[in-house]
Design an enzyme around this catalytic site. Structure first.
Site, PDB file in Angstrom:
ATOM      1  N   ASP A  36       8.287   5.557   2.494  1.00  0.00           N
ATOM      2  CA  ASP A  36       8.034   4.836   3.497  1.00  0.00           C
ATOM      3  C   ASP A  36       9.067   3.475   3.381  1.00  0.00           C
ATOM      4  OD1 ASP A  36       5.803   6.086   2.430  1.00  0.00           O
ATOM      5  OD2 ASP A  36       4.822   5.370   4.276  1.00  0.00           O
ATOM      6  N   ASP A  68       6.485  -3.727   3.890  1.00  0.00           N
ATOM      7  CA  ASP A  68       6.277  -3.510   5.284  1.00  0.00           C
ATOM      8  C   ASP A  68       6.537  -4.602   6.249  1.00  0.00           C
ATOM      9  OD1 ASP A  68       5.413  -0.936   4.972  1.00  0.00           O
ATOM     10  OD2 ASP A  68       3.306  -1.348   4.413  1.00  0.00           O
TER      11      ASP A  68
END
Length: 402
Positions: free
Chosen positions: A173, A115
């Site tokens: 993601d 991330d």
């Protein structure tokens, strides 16, 4: 690497849009960007009293929940401020954007999560695009290096999570974080970052999608053979269901990958995902999805504004790369989503909702966290969608740079 930046004027010349409808939508967009400036300014003032923290959501009592820079959503609020500064040229917003961007600077060296792309590209990436600040460029390069350390050449993917029950988990993601690698490959000339991004995108395309265009949330790989050995979900209804935000990530990411590479396989995949979404019988007429397309409780279950905002922003860009009729369809859906998200059903009142803009998102329903609450990334992609559609209506580049 091919970087394609299309202009809205070209599309508007080829897709008839009544002047009245365009002006009405432009007025709505300007109104809601102005609202976002007021609401995010209130949030910024509040967050100045929380040193080193970033906004995340609100709890069941309606109180603000903040996060540390290490949490995956930390870069979205600074990114929202950059978009709003770009729109308004308000120096107060620029100052806020600089302040909160700096709060996530430490994450440029974070090698423990995929991330880092969300954290750094949304904050420093937008800051560099808008200001050209060379210090921001260095942060982006450091972050890309950190992200690249999670790449396994045998698997061909960047590892998503550490310390899990799966041998080598890759979640959909993760595709979103490839934009950081493409961005830095362009800025630095280091082709290795683009090669890693392409490898990850290709392996995900091969293993993470079903024939109907929907995707699994998680695929685990064997690190000896590189084979996919498990297809699971963490945030969706079931392993075989279509978690709405996961489908949104897929649409957005493969559209982005086509922009960055010109590879038609990525464009075709983005169109296939779009077809799954837009023709799904469980997509409501207002085009904001339920949290999972296969929840048997539909329609008596939660909507996810965050998924709607991501899909909206992605469709606006995807409309620039497809033939006239598809472009028209995508933009009509995006316009409906903007109108829905901007209505009282989803957009908060000034000073309410913990100073977040959108209501009714779902973070992780199976995990019993962040259910029917505002989420900072919902606001980010809503603001991005407003900005992109406005640029199209005005005939400006979709990705204006300094």
């Amino acid at each position: 690497m091919i970087r394609k930046y299309f202009f809205g004027l070209v599309l508007l010349l080829s897709v008839p849009v009544s002047q009245a409808r365009a002006e009405s939508l432009l007025s709505l967009i300007d109104h809601n960007l102005s609202f976002a400036i007021k609401q995010d300014s209130l949030m910024a003032i509040t967050m100045l009293h929380y040193p080193g923290r970033l906004p995340q959501t609100i709890n069941r009592q309606g109180n603000l929940v903040t996060c540390s820079p290490t949490w995956w959503v930390s870069g979205f609020f600074p990114g929202s401020l950059w978009y709003l500064y770009e729109y308004s040229k308000d120096k107060h917003l620029e100052s806020y954007a600089q302040t909160f961007t700096q709060r996530v600077a430490s994450q440029q060296y974070n090698t423990d999560t995929h991330d880092v792309g969300f954290m750094i590209n949304c904050s420093f990436g937008n800051g560099y695009r808008i200001t050209g600040n060379p210090a921001y460029k260095q942060v982006l390069e450091n972050a890309a290096h950190s992200l690249s350390t999670r790449f396994n050449p045998v698997v061909g993917c960047i590892r998503s999570w550490n310390g899990t029950q799966w041998e080598y988990p890759v979640i959909i993601d993760n595709m979103m974080n490839l934009e950081l690698l493409f961005n830095v490959a362009h800025l630095s000339g280091d082709k290795r970052y683009g090669q890693i991004a392409v490898s990850h995108a290709n392996k995900t395309l091969e293993n993470q999608f079903r024939p109907n265009g929907s995707c699994f949330h998680l695929v685990s790989y064997d690190t000896i053979t590189g084979r996919a050995v498990a297809h699971k979900t963490v945030q969706g209804y079931s392993d075989s269901s279509s978690w709405a935000r996961g489908q949104a990530w897929a649409l957005y990411a493969y559209t982005m990958c086509y922009r960055e590479t010109g590879d038609m396989a990525y464009l075709h995949q983005a169109e296939k995902v779009a077809s799954f979404l837009l023709n799904n019988p469980h997509l409501p007429k207002d085009k904001i999805p339920y949290w999972d397309f296969d929840d048997p409780a539909i329609p008596h279950t939660y909507r996810d504004a965050s998924a709607g905002a991501v899909i909206c922003s992605a469709l606006i860009e995807l409309s620039q790369y497809v033939p006239r009729e598809k472009a028209k369809e995508y933009l009509q859906v995006a316009a409906t989503q903007i109108r829905t998200l901007s209505s009282p059903a989803f957009r908060a009142k000034l000073g309410g909702n913990g100073d977040f803009i959108l209501m009714h998102s779902v973070g992780n329903l199976p995990g019993h966290t962040e259910i029917d609450v505002p989420l900072t990334y919902a606001d980010y992609y809503y603001i991005e969608a407003l900005t992109r559609y406005r640029n199209l209506l005005l005939g400006k580049p979709l990705f204006p740079r300094k």
